[in-house]
Design a protein around this motif. Structure first.
Motif, short mmCIF file in Angstrom:
data_model
loop_
_atom_site.label_atom_id
_atom_site.label_comp_id
_atom_site.label_asym_id
_atom_site.label_seq_id
_atom_site.Cartn_x
_atom_site.Cartn_y
_atom_site.Cartn_z
N LEU A 93 1.00 -1.22 -0.01
CA LEU A 93 -0.01 0.02 0.20
C LEU A 93 1.05 1.18 0.01
O LEU A 93 2.18 1.29 0.87
N TRP A 94 0.45 2.19 -0.92
CA TRP A 94 1.65 3.40 -1.36
C TRP A 94 0.88 4.68 -1.40
O TRP A 94 -0.19 4.66 -1.95
N GLN A 95 1.37 5.56 -0.43
CA GLN A 95 0.80 7.00 -0.69
C GLN A 95 1.87 7.78 -1.22
O GLN A 95 3.06 8.17 -0.69
N PRO A 96 1.80 8.36 -2.33
CA PRO A 96 2.58 9.34 -3.00
C PRO A 96 2.92 10.60 -2.00
O PRO A 96 2.23 10.96 -0.99
N PRO A 97 4.05 11.19 -2.16
CA PRO A 97 4.77 12.07 -1.26
C PRO A 97 4.02 13.30 -1.38
O PRO A 97 3.55 13.93 -2.28
N ILE A 118 -1.58 -0.34 -9.19
CA ILE A 118 -3.28 0.03 -9.42
C ILE A 118 -3.04 1.67 -8.81
O ILE A 118 -2.93 1.84 -7.87
N ALA A 119 -3.49 2.43 -9.82
CA ALA A 119 -3.55 3.72 -9.56
C ALA A 119 -4.94 4.05 -8.95
O ALA A 119 -6.08 4.39 -9.44
N GLY A 120 -5.18 4.21 -7.56
CA GLY A 120 -6.40 4.42 -6.91
C GLY A 120 -7.29 3.26 -6.75
O GLY A 120 -7.28 2.41 -7.70
N VAL A 146 2.10 -6.39 -6.08
CA VAL A 146 0.95 -5.78 -6.24
C VAL A 146 1.23 -4.44 -5.42
O VAL A 146 1.44 -4.46 -4.32
N ALA A 147 1.23 -3.15 -6.21
CA ALA A 147 1.22 -1.80 -5.39
C ALA A 147 -0.08 -1.10 -5.62
O ALA A 147 -0.47 -0.76 -6.78
N LEU A 148 -0.65 -0.81 -4.45
CA LEU A 148 -2.02 0.09 -4.54
C LEU A 148 -1.62 1.51 -4.43
O LEU A 148 -1.24 1.70 -3.25
N VAL A 149 -1.50 2.43 -5.28
CA VAL A 149 -1.17 3.70 -4.97
C VAL A 149 -2.27 4.71 -4.85
O VAL A 149 -3.24 4.67 -5.70
N ALA A 150 -2.33 5.22 -3.70
CA ALA A 150 -3.43 6.18 -3.35
C ALA A 150 -3.58 7.32 -4.07
O ALA A 150 -2.57 8.01 -4.35
#
Length: 853
Positions: free
Chosen positions: A286-290, A460-462, A486-490
């Motif tokens: 799970l990933w949150q952009p800076p 996954i973008a969003g 897998v990376a879910l990018v918020a």
């Protein structure tokens, strides 16, 4: 840019995402899903030897247990649903019995060629799936299998609305296996059933692939199409009718959903859900952009509200009433508001940030950087985006990143989306399979069962909207037993922010059920007309369509749609009854995008999205090449474009309004008024802006002369006059957020009472509506003419609002989250929302509910 040796194991790939630690602070959670060993069994004794030999030649030495169990159930004549993970080989479970049955009939004809009935009764198979692309993919796979099996005497063909008349005649006369979609059944095959008598009379199996996609109103339509198919197959056939085999993603209670889709008892469906295929370890990040360092960053690092690609919903109408939208809280004047972009999932002018002074980088910009690093590292990757425009953007920006490293790498990345020509999509699918392409930026067009295996990573973008979709997309990583990342990018949205910081909401929560209601009279009525046009309806057939069919037929007779005769109900009009309804709830032909100088068709755009995406002056991007629209001819459904290199993009602006056309019923709760009736939800693209890229400076605004688009549907609404707001302690400043939160939660709760899907609904909340002259919350059916959901809400108003109030009040969050007041489809980016005020508002409204309601 990460640079290193080619890597494939997930730990090394996760380190590529972290850039050796430089991006580690963006990783909010890592979930390790353990590997699973596979369990193989022997081939069933009844399986055709040549088909088995074909599978073995393709590397399938023995089937997995779930494949054999489902195939056995189908071979025994039981309706069967197999609901296992992406890449678990569901297709073998239905093709093995289906092809074996046809091969047995072919063999019988060869053994006794003198008997004409052996030729006439050569079995047939009908394969149905949601998309043409999936049918084409299955055709390729079947051809490969039959070639390996040396069984070319078995004739397979696709047939849909694009099939030429001469080809269609061949399919009608000779095909053993026909691959198509429910739309073709509804509009062509069933109305023209006499031309398809051979197929219907010999139908052994009907395969319904990716059946979890048939949900909401679309699912209800498909369920009734399948009932009409069963009726005609029984009319032409001599036996008990075809066996249905359904393939689904992992969903809640697949047997009940399959039974509802077919119109049979749940006990008549065998559900196979224990996945025995091997699965490698899946690492889920799970990933949150800076946060951005400053407001002057280029567009590729821009926050959501100025990211040009982050808000389009891929061919959706900007106000997205079809499929259910929430335009968000709007002002007076019949709820008129403005929007920007080509989608209603989020408004770029009202993005919600954790800290408005420190916005975060957009998910699409982040995905492009990650995708570039993964490509340099040698990984094979799919990047799922929320829109067609975002897919093009991610591919283009990734290519720019890669040119700085190695120009050859830029050619290994491409976009994939709906609207491309079929031959383009097939070429892209082949390239990602054979390794010519290492990365695709795609919409959910690749979420369904198109066979693309061997991928290392899925980005996954969003949040894709449902857990079913999330796991379908995630299942593309590490197929065939390999490990995957897998990376879910918020996105910059409270829903995504909540999820990446609350992993239990993803990993500890079961997937959703597939929800639809074939008994909905708004959906059932046109299908009864279509069935009567195919063959007069007999009294003994009515149970097939549900318990309330007889009463609905009486209404149709009273309104002149059908005629009642002693022998049944007849359609006596000249018009095609199938044209009374569209399965997908959309209207208008797709707009063809044509290069004016050459006449080459680049692709298509949905009719609903054309005004906002291919208006005169719009920039249209196709595989990184930019075109400018010279003319939009709505009458001919054509947009003429010319290729131009430009340094700007275009963004449409529109206005939306909701107007009460007729109040069918009304009831008063003291000062609170409940209404149900017909409404017009109207949108009109008014202008567009040109913005220079990358700094996003506005170059100019041009007005457009485009028609208003109106959805006439049904809605339920309730008002909160000033006295009720005062009782609740709600000021004018807080009222929009309280109404908006109550609207979101009520949309989320109505499916519990109306047997619908959240995405079938739309909503509007406004602090002052011109028709009611009060603060008003509207919830409407997202389909032309209505679908009965809003009416159900009106009937159960007190129960509905009490459930809504409890859902908000019992949620443990402080200020609102996706479990209570946030919406994944909010047109205003979940802003403003006032959770505490919404509870007080609903308490004040419910205080006036009549006793006993």
């Amino acid at each position: 840019m990460w640079r290193g040796q080619p890597v494939s194991d997930t730990d090394a790939l996760l380190d590529v995402l972290r850039a050796g630690g430089r991006r580690a602070d963006r990783l909010t959670h890592v979930e390790h899903i353990p590997a699973r060993a596979g369990e193989q069994v022997d081939w069933p004794a009844w399986a055709d030897r040549s088909i088995v030999a074909g599978y073995r030649a393709l590397g399938v030495e023995r089937p997995w247990r779930h494949q054999a169990e489902a195939a056995d159930a189908a071979w025994s004549g039981r309706h069967t649903v197999i609901a296992t993970s992406t890449g678990s080989g569901k297709s073998l479970a239905f093709w093995l019995p289906a092809l074996t049955a046809v091969r047995a009939d072919i063999g019988a004809g060869i053994l006794d060629p003198g008997r004409i009935e052996s030729v006439q009764r050569r079995g047939s198979v009908l394969y149905l799936c949601p998309t043409k692309a999936l049918a084409a993919d299955q055709l390729v796979a079947l051809d490969r299998l039959l070639t390996a099996a040396h069984s070319r005497d078995l004739r397979v063909a696709t047939c849909d609305g694009d099939t030429a008349v001469s080809e269609r005649r061949w399919v009608q006369d000779y095909a053993d296996v026909v691959l198509t979609n429910p739309d073709f059944l509804h509009f062509a095959l069933l109305p023209g059933h006499r031309r398809w008598a051979r197929l219907l009379a010999s139908l052994r199996y009907v395969v319904v692939d990716e059946c979890h996609a048939f949900r909401g109103v679309f699912g209800a339509h498909v369920a009734l199409v399948l009932r009409r198919l069963r009726r005609l197959a029984e009319y032409y056939g001599t036996g008990p009718g075809p066996t249905f085999v359904l393939a689904s993603a992992t969903t809640s209670d697949p047997a009940a959903s399959a039974a509802r889709l077919l119109g049979v008892d749940a006990d008549d469906v065998v559900a196979v859900t224990a996945d025995a295929s091997p699965a490698g370890r899946k690492t889920f990040a799970l990933w949150q952009p800076p946060e951005l360092p400053g407001a002057a960053a280029p567009w590729s690092s821009a926050p959501l509200e100025i990211d040009p690609w982050a808000t389009d919903v891929g061919g959706a109408d900007p106000w997205a009433t079809v499929g259910g939208a929430d335009p968000g809280p709007v002002g007076p004047r019949r709820g008129t508001g403005t929007g920007t972009g080509a989608g209603a999932d989020a408004s770029p002018w009202s993005a919600v940030e954790d800290d408005p002074e420190r916005p975060r980088r957009s998910a699409t910009a982040e995905i492009a950087e990650l995708l570039a690093d993964l490509t340099v590292a040698g990984a094979r990757t799919l990047a799922f985006t929320r829109s067609r425009r975002a897919a093009e953007s991610v591919a283009t920006v990734t290519q720019r990143h890669l040119i700085a490293v190695d120009r050859r790498l830029a050619g290994q990345v491409a976009a994939y989306r709906g609207g491309y020509l079929p031959e383009e999509r097939r070429a892209l699918e082949a390239s990602i399979r054979n390794g010519t392409l290492r990365a695709l930026a795609t919409t959910n067009a690749l979420e369904l069962g198109v066979d693309i295996s061997g991928l290392d990573v899925v980005l996954i973008a969003g949040w894709p909207g449902t857990r079913v979709s999330l796991w379908q997309q995630a299942g593309r990583a590490g197929r065939a037993g390999a490990d995957g990342l897998v990376a879910l990018v918020a996105r910059e949205d409270p829903l995504d922010t909540f999820l990446v910081h609350h992993p239990e909401a993803i990993f500890a929560t079961p997937v959703e059920a597939t929800v639809f209601d074939p008994a909905n009279p708004y959906v059932l009525a046109p299908h009864l007309c279509a069935a009567a046009a195919e063959l007069p309806l007999r009294a003994e057939e009515l149970a097939l369509f549900g318990a309330d069919t007889r009463a609905l037929l009486d209404v149709l007779v009273e309104r002149g749609a059908l005629r009642r005769r002693p022998s049944g109900w007849y359609w006596t009009h000249h018009e095609s009854a199938a044209r009374l309804t569209n399965l997908r709830g959309t209207g208008g032909d797709p707009v063809r995008v044509v290069e004016e100088s050459t006449g080459r068709m680049l692709g298509t755009v949905d009719a609903a999205a054309a005004d906002a995406t291919v208006h005169p002056g719009a920039v249209y991007v196709h595989q990184g090449t930019t075109f400018v629209v010279n003319e939009l001819n709505l009458a001919d459904s054509v947009a003429l474009v010319g290729q131009r290199t430009v340094d700007f993009g275009t963004w449409a602006r529109w206005m939306t309004s909701i107007e009460i056309r007729a109040t069918t019923e009304e009831r008063d709760w003291g000062p609170v008024t409940w209404g149900f009736g017909q409404v017009d939800v109207t949108t009109q693209v008014m202008s567009f802006q040109r913005k220079k890229i990358p700094e996003m400076r506005v170059l100019g605004t041009e007005t457009l002369d485009l028609p208003a688009r109106t959805l006439t549907t049904t809605a339920v609404w309730w008002t909160a006059p000033a006295s009720v707001l005062t009782e609740a302690g709600i000021t004018a400043e807080v009222a929009p957020g309280a109404l908006h939160a109550a609207e979101h939660a009520s949309i989320g709760l109505l499916p519990l009472l109306a047997t619908c899907d959240r995405w079938d609904l739309g909503g509007v909340s406004t602090a002052l509506h011109v028709d009611t002259e009060q603060a008003t919350v509207f919830v409407y059916d997202g389909y032309p003419g209505g679908a009965g959901f809003a009416e159900r809400g009106f009937r159960l108003g007190a129960t509905w609002l009490r459930a809504t109030r409890e859902a908000i009040a019992t949620c443990r969050c402080a200020s609102g989250c996706p479990a209570c007041v946030q919406s994944p489809k909010c047109g205003n980016a979940n802003n403003p929302l006032e959770k505490a005020a919404a509870i007080r508002l609903l308490d004040a409204v419910l205080a006036h509910a009549p006793a006993g309601t």
